[in-house]
Design a protein around this motif. Sequence first.
Motif, PDB file in Angstrom:
ATOM      1  N   ASN A  87       0.814  -1.211   0.000  1.00 38.16           N
ATOM      2  CA  ASN A  87       0.000   0.000   0.000  1.00 38.16           C
ATOM      3  C   ASN A  87       0.851   1.265   0.000  1.00 38.16           C
ATOM      4  O   ASN A  87       0.489   2.278  -0.604  1.00 38.16           O
ATOM      5  N   PRO A 100      -5.617   1.231  -9.650  1.00 37.68           N
ATOM      6  CA  PRO A 100      -5.345   0.321  -8.519  1.00 37.68           C
ATOM      7  C   PRO A 100      -6.253   0.557  -7.325  1.00 37.68           C
ATOM      8  O   PRO A 100      -6.524  -0.368  -6.545  1.00 37.68           O
ATOM      9  N   TRP A 101      -6.690   1.801  -7.156  1.00 42.82           N
ATOM     10  CA  TRP A 101      -7.532   2.103  -5.997  1.00 42.82           C
ATOM     11  C   TRP A 101      -8.988   1.730  -6.233  1.00 42.82           C
ATOM     12  O   TRP A 101      -9.811   1.783  -5.321  1.00 42.82           O
ATOM     13  N   ALA A 140     -10.047  -1.229  -6.878  1.00 43.95           N
ATOM     14  CA  ALA A 140     -10.313  -2.482  -6.157  1.00 43.95           C
ATOM     15  C   ALA A 140     -10.677  -2.200  -4.704  1.00 43.95           C
ATOM     16  O   ALA A 140     -11.621  -2.793  -4.145  1.00 43.95           O
ATOM     17  N   ASP A 149     -10.389 -10.952  -4.883  1.00 42.86           N
ATOM     18  CA  ASP A 149      -9.800  -9.604  -4.927  1.00 42.86           C
ATOM     19  C   ASP A 149      -9.643  -9.161  -6.388  1.00 42.86           C
ATOM     20  O   ASP A 149      -8.935  -9.812  -7.161  1.00 42.86           O
ATOM     21  N   SER A 202      -8.006  -6.552  -7.421  1.00 44.45           N
ATOM     22  CA  SER A 202      -6.863  -5.636  -7.557  1.00 44.45           C
ATOM     23  C   SER A 202      -5.943  -6.035  -8.701  1.00 44.45           C
ATOM     24  O   SER A 202      -5.297  -5.181  -9.323  1.00 44.45           O
TER      25      SER A 202
END
Length: 804
Positions: free
Chosen positions: A155, A190-191, A193, A215, A217
């Motif tokens: 992160n 990416p954000w 997800a 997930d 992502s």
Amino acid sequence: MTLFENGFALAVLSTGVFSLIFAGFAYRKRAEPGGSPLAIFNIAITIALFAYGVDILSTDRTVQLLSFGIWFPLQAVVGVTWLYIALEYAGIKRFATRRTAGVLCLEPILVTVLVIVPSTRPLLVDLPATGTEGSLFFTSATGGPLLVIHYVFLNVTLLAGTVLLLRLIFQSNYLYRLQAVAVAIAAVAPWSALAIQALGLSPALQALGASPQEDPSAIAFAVSGIALTAGLYRFNTLNPVPVAREAVVEEMGDGVVVLTTDGAVSNCNPAARELLAPGTDKDELLGTHIAELLPDWEPPDGVATERSEWQQLSITVEGAERFLEVQVSPLRDRFDRLVGQFVVVRDVTEQTRREQNLARYKTIFESVTDRVFVLDADDRFVVVNDRFAEFLGADAVDLEGTQFATMLTSDQPLPTDAAPTTVERQLETADGEQLPCEIRLAPISFEGVEAGTVGILRDISRRRQIESSLKETTERLETIVEASPLAIIATDVDGSVEVWNQAATEMFGWSSAEVRGSFLPVVSGEAETRLRSLADQVADGERITGEEMTLDCKDGSVIEASFSLAPLSDESGTVQGIVGIVTDITDQKEQQRRLERQNERLDKFASLLSHDLRSPLQVASSRLELLAADVDGDPDHLERSQAALGRMETLIDDALALAREGDDIGETRPFVLADVAERAWEMVETPASNLVVDDRSDPIEGDPTRVVELFENLFRNAIEHGRDSQDEPLEIRVERLEDGFAVEDDGVGIDESVADQLFETGYTTNPKGTGFGLAIVERIANAHGWTARATTGTDGGARFEFRS
């Protein structure tokens, strides 16, 4: 569950296919800045997607464990390369180093070891002993103590890379639009997800066949990789900030055009638009090829690798010729790659025009030797060359440290402008001689601090003398041209008026101020076409004399003119313009036409005398011979002879009248139509005829004597030809019209087949007529400027109308 039954797995694997394609694109561009980490990023996310898809579809623990062992460590690789791509893309070179890459790679290596070694795997994640529906990790795994550190690391790298990309978008004022879109998608994807899970959108994934723990992502990272790769592959650069911004700002004094590698305009400053396309918006010029703006410019082949020499050329802007100096320089990005070129455009029209004018008057300005000097910030000489010292009659060493102001004859100091400038000052030499000089000054600065001035001095004494002489000669020539009784006109090679003397104004009506700078106004239509053809011949060096042409005047009238044309050339022999001398020959042409008409009448008279008079003469002669031979003296012979001789007398009288009067009229004055018509009626024998005259009293302008003659011939023609018998009654009416008058009878009328021949000399339908009467009528009408027309009257008789 099969692939097509699990929509989420299908989406993961389909995204992997697209990611694989763009991984190939990124690999081809790996030599570009940021290309290598982007290629690794795409390859890692592609492999991770395929492994993750297999993990979702399979329920065999061995297969799922192998898939997890592949995609989970690659997750760390994706995070590391994501940050490194952002560092290079944003141009932060001090962190985008091998050392940074090595430090960032420690985490993926550690994760790989923990996953591969069974004994250490529980520190990261504890996996179930059997296969599961869905991903082995997301459905049944239990996190170990190091998993939190791993996610914190991911992160942090994700956040850092996103911040760098977003900052690039908001701080780059000149970011290309499509590149900005690509960067924004890459930063936000990416954000997405996290947003799906945080906003409770997991049911949307479950509808695709995903378990609640799956997930998205990996798909989001794949979208980022595809967006960044599209920016690299489509725009051929990872540096979206145009590098010409600083150059454009620095060159605002001149016109600057920024070109792409293929010569298209990608940017330009207001000065360039004003020079090349006045009134055009910047957006209208973007994408225009430079050849459309500078047709005569010869740019370097390909992209310029070094600054070129100044090239002078001319263009036509809004109908006016403009002279420019052009210089091209290469544009390089921060990676020292050639990405385009910028063109500096300088307007030298005034200077070029001045040189052309001087050349036109065959003036040669002698060059002078340059004298160079350097002043410090207090205007003291730091160094001078020998030529400068010799000019002042001093030693170069003695001048060092001396104030420049001590050399000036006035208290006007040098300008203190920070920009290059040129001034004129008068300097005094060591022997007291005062000389006018031109001084070109440019500031000198070191590390941004003004340190002094460099100057070039030129003696302009000779130039002042030449200018004075040239001014005197020019004024003398202008006086001669203005005083000339002939119209003198000079134009450039395109026909734009440059000289228009007083005689031309008097001849055509336009003043010099009205026509100067515009196309010659005295020609139009076919005359303009012919004059342009003659001008082309003169432009080739020919001289033309004795040409005649009808020319226009300001008041709408025309004149007939004779003119001569000659080229105006500069010292090299190049034709720069055309001079013409014009003479008004309208009166001469009118006199020539009068003579031609007179000769035509004489020819007709000769024809009449040789033909029409011969016939009655032969009749009279033959009858007299018969009378002489007739012993009884038949009186019929004598009557026939008398009639023939009377016929001859009538012909001679009419011919003399036509010859004597012709087209001439005397002094004109207003007269009443009824008075003139009644006077004419009294002069004509009018048996069984009646005259009715319009009683309107508004006058007509003309020669009353000739108009009486006109009416006499009309009345006589009506009486002789308007009825079948002299005993038949005939009414003749004279009518006043708005723009003239008419004469009409109620007789037999006019045969339309011969209406056009009635006014021809010698034409008659009466064997006893001469055919002169209506010819005389038409000539009298033409002399007054009237038109004569024969037509049919209201009662079927003959009607003759005369209108001004």
